[in-house]
Write an enzyme that holds these catalytic residues in place. Structure first.
Site, PDB file in Angstrom:
ATOM      1  CE1 TYR A 313      -3.604  -2.552   1.044  1.00  0.00           C
ATOM      2  CE2 TYR A 313      -2.375  -2.907   3.073  1.00  0.00           C
ATOM      3  CZ  TYR A 313      -3.397  -3.254   2.222  1.00  0.00           C
ATOM      4  OH  TYR A 313      -4.213  -4.300   2.550  1.00  0.00           O
ATOM      5  CB  CYS A 343      15.068 -12.246  -4.318  1.00  0.00           C
ATOM      6  SG  CYS A 343      16.605 -12.716  -3.544  1.00  0.00           S
TER       7      CYS A 343
END
Ligand SMILES: *Cc1c(COP(=O)(O)O)cnc(C)c1O
Length: 413
Positions: A313, A343
């Site tokens: 968000y 990653c």
């Protein structure tokens, strides 16, 4: 504010470095006093009329935290069968659980019916399904308040375009389906959105829902939804949600409705974040500091699998730096980007943030992580989910969820 954790004595005398060493990192740390304080505050939003605060458990379903809500007199909202089961396990009686799902299967609805749990239907199709499963039963409907309250701010007009609830224009069909299956519409509910600091849009939505409520006879309850905000920028002295002012402005709206309706039904609200967000921090270890193209990156073990809100968000979480068990003062700030160990280039906790210098081996303490923190954790990159500990009122530390292990993950194969 220089330090939130110092100003509220968050660790109640425990050394955060000791906590990190004893329980490992990343570690969710909760403070019982703060959790209870916020749960108690929401329980008192309405005092003049019958009222319950329904803690919306999707914010945090740890059973030990649900038990605190039980003790503080909160009822609860569940969004799924899993959340109902967590509540039953925590000791909630079925009459204190409100099931507010969307797009559930007949089996899931049947589960609530068999347990006698009040259910809200989020569409005409779900009401039809409910009727076919439980003829003559009592049910609630979720109203999409988009139309009518749409004159005020994005938070409210947002309702129109969301997937939730039944639009006002379909109320006649609600009555048709109710008649077909001899259902009693016992309550109506809404939820206008999350994280507002200004009470006005919510008050507008309350007025709007009460206007709609006049079309329903003999409602047992009316539920205004959740969304009360908390100050995520507390280190920059952001003000708290003005609860007292909000209560003062809410009361005359309710008075007006009760006079028109001829009686006071049970009023409800559904706060999630407000109850739990500020009662938790995450302690994470800084494993590497590096400079890429003139930018400084502090790499921690708090990946997006541990706290997804910043990457999902773009949420802001304040961060305090702890060195040798002590909060580093917020003078001599420098721009640093705090990342996790996943990653993904989006695995960022805080981008270009002004913070005290972070060094390898320090602890990053991320604030306000009690809501939509652990409950949104994942095992992405095959990283087991973190442990949770509760700092009890007396300062003792209780493990309220053990760290997940690789063996736990392997079990599913
Ligand atoms: C998520 C949710 C809430 C709680 O929202 P907060 O912003 O955490 O207060 C309340 N009601 C419903 C229906 C929800 O989906």
């Amino acid at each position: 504010m220089n330090s939130f954790i110092e100003s509220v004595n968050f660790f109640e005398g425990n050394n955060p470095e000791k906590l990190a060493e004893t329980y490992g990192t990343p570690l969710y740390v909760y403070n019982e006093k703060i959790l209870r304080n916020r749960m108690d505050a929401v329980a008192k939003v309405i005092t003049k009329y019958p009222y319950t605060a329904n803690y919306s458990v999707k914010a945090n379903t740890n059973i030990h935290i649900l038990k605190l809500a039980l003790e503080e007199g909160n009822n609860c909202d569940a969004m799924s069968v899993g959340e109902i089961q967590m509540l039953l396990k925590a000791g909630f009686p079925v009459e204190r659980i409100f099931f507010v799902p969307n797009n559930v299967s007949a089996e899931e609805m049947q589960f609530a019916i068999e347990h006698g749990i009040m259910t809200s239907c989020d569409s005409l199709a779900q009401l039809e399904l409910y009727g076919s499963l439980n003829k003559g039963g009592k049910v609630a409907v979720r109203i999409n308040p988009g139309v009518g309250a749409g004159h005020h701010e994005k938070v409210v007009t947002g309702g129109k375009k969301t997937k939730f609830g039944i639009s006002e224009e379909f109320i006649p069909q609600i009555f048709e389906i109710a008649k077909k299956y001899d259902l009693t519409i016992a309550g109506i509910n809404q939820h206008i959105g999350s994280l507002f600091m200004d009470p006005q849009p919510y008050l507008d939505a309350v007025s709007n829902l009460l206007r709609i409520a006049l079309q329903f006879k003999d409602l047992e309850f009316i539920d205004f939804g959740g969304g009360y905000g908390i100050p995520y920028h507390k280190l920059d002295d952001e003000a708290v949600f003005p609860m007292e002012d909000f209560k003062k402005r809410l009361e005359p709206i309710l008075d007006d409705f009760v006079a028109k309706y001829g009686k006071a039904p049970l009023f409800k609200s559904e706060p999630g974040r407000f109850c739990v967000a500020e009662g938790s921090v995450i302690l994470g270890r800084v494993h590497a500091v590096k400079h890429n193209n003139g930018k400084t990156f502090a790499g921690t073990d708090i990946g997006m699998n541990v706290l997804v809100r910043p990457s999902m968000y773009d949420s802001w979480h304040d961060i305090e730096v702890i060195r040798d068990g002590k909060v580093v003062a917020r003078d001599n700030l420098m721009e640093q980007t705090v990342t996790g160990n996943i990653c993904e280039s989006g695995d960022i906790l805080a981008k270009d943030r002004q913070l005290p210098e972070i060094k390898r081996g320090n602890l990053a303490c991320v604030l306000d992580t009690g809501a939509y923190g652990w409950s949104m954790c994942s095992t992405y990159n095959s990283r087991p989910r973190p442990a949770e500990v509760l700092i009890c009122k007396d300062g003792s530390v209780k493990v309220i969820r053990r760290r997940e292990t690789i063996e736990d993950l392997m079990k599913l194969f």
